[in-house]
Design a protein around this motif. Sequence first.
Motif, short mmCIF file in Angstrom:
data_model
loop_
_atom_site.label_atom_id
_atom_site.label_comp_id
_atom_site.label_asym_id
_atom_site.label_seq_id
_atom_site.Cartn_x
_atom_site.Cartn_y
_atom_site.Cartn_z
N GLU A 106 41.39 -51.55 14.77
CA GLU A 106 42.61 -51.18 14.07
C GLU A 106 42.76 -49.67 13.96
O GLU A 106 41.78 -48.94 13.74
CB GLU A 106 42.60 -51.79 12.66
N SER A 107 43.97 -49.18 14.12
CA SER A 107 44.26 -47.76 13.97
C SER A 107 44.36 -47.43 12.49
O SER A 107 45.07 -48.11 11.74
CB SER A 107 45.58 -47.41 14.66
N SER A 108 43.67 -46.38 12.06
CA SER A 108 43.74 -45.99 10.66
C SER A 108 45.03 -45.27 10.33
O SER A 108 45.41 -45.16 9.16
CB SER A 108 42.54 -45.10 10.30
N SER A 109 45.72 -44.75 11.34
CA SER A 109 46.99 -44.08 11.08
C SER A 109 48.17 -45.03 11.16
O SER A 109 49.28 -44.69 10.75
CB SER A 109 47.20 -42.92 12.05
N ALA A 110 47.96 -46.21 11.71
CA ALA A 110 48.99 -47.25 11.77
C ALA A 110 48.35 -48.56 11.31
O ALA A 110 48.01 -49.42 12.13
CB ALA A 110 49.56 -47.38 13.18
N PRO A 111 48.13 -48.70 10.01
CA PRO A 111 47.42 -49.87 9.47
C PRO A 111 48.02 -51.18 9.96
O PRO A 111 49.24 -51.35 10.02
CB PRO A 111 47.59 -49.72 7.95
N GLY A 112 47.14 -52.07 10.35
CA GLY A 112 47.56 -53.37 10.83
C GLY A 112 47.86 -53.42 12.31
O GLY A 112 48.11 -54.50 12.87
#
Length: 373
Positions: A106-112
């Motif tokens: 998962e991307s931490s800058s685009a949660p989900g």
Amino acid sequence: MLGGALSSACNLVGLPGADTDGGSTDTDPGGTTAEPGPTTGELPTTGGAPTTGPNDPSGGTPTDCDFAGAVQPIFTGSCSCHAGGQPAAGLSLAEGESFAALVGVESSSAPGVLLVAAGDPDSSFLIEKILPGPSVGQQMPIGGSLSTEQVATITGWIAAGAPEAGVFACAPGQNGGDVGEVEIDVDGPLQVQVGETLPVMALVSDPNGEPIEATLTWKSSAELTLYVDGQGVLLGVSPGAVELTASAGGVTSAAVAVEVVDHDPPAATFTQVRAITDQRCATAGCHVDGVEPGDLRFDREPDRLWEELVEDEAEQVDMPRVDADAPTNSYLMHKLVLTTPAVGGRMPFGGPPIAAAEAQVILRWILSGAQFN
């Protein structure tokens, strides 16, 4: 290139401290300079311009590609900010680490949102970030973009389920097929003089011995002795013995011995150096006013830039930025030629390694005393 917070080159989304002295943005993938650099020495070369193999006369009929031979070389050549001891945003796209860092993560800058959602390119944040106008941060690589073919290769890999070892259909224009052998096309040991360049070639063939086109990755066993750029051009940095290899599709060539011998090359001037740094380092988002990784700006007046380079220490390592007459003790050279410098990634960020002809200018300037001229 992207990651947790997806900072880039000199901060894809403006994260402070993602890199230190010497970071730069590559806005010229061809590796040219604003004015000609010194010529190479008198050593013989191995032939014409370096190549990875013959052109594909078919125009690129899609066949089988794999992650190691088609996708990883894109990361290696274009995402240097996500390599080294402190990859940007903690995301390493280095060989052997990139797959686990991307697929299902998962991307931490685009949660989900997953960086790579196997089988679904449209839901993969990686694809969004390599296309214009991402929802978070800037398009990657910062200051440039991947080619249409490279984007198609990554998209095709994800659409095929993002296999780590399996094959997928190559993008149009890209020759596929397994690599059977990689051979550096030289006879016997090589000798390169300090401050001089020497182009070499490598031949790639499939398991049947037929020549194929493939992306090559070059490696020097001692990069502060011998630097090799992405086109297979060697640059002698300091005296010593080195092994040179080339790899493609997970296959590595036999090592070729290279001896770098002491030599007093022609001097380069600070004016020539600035022609390179103006183009490669003083670019929007990287080492300019308001964006100063390591408190180093390349858009200053010439006298102030020279002072920052020659008279100031590097911010995060115990080393001068430029040590006159001593390139191997100059952090600027470390950031140019080391795949994994002490802090951050190799520069220029967001693009292929600096061309040997450009590094040669900076090396010759340092060797000649790093004068303000």
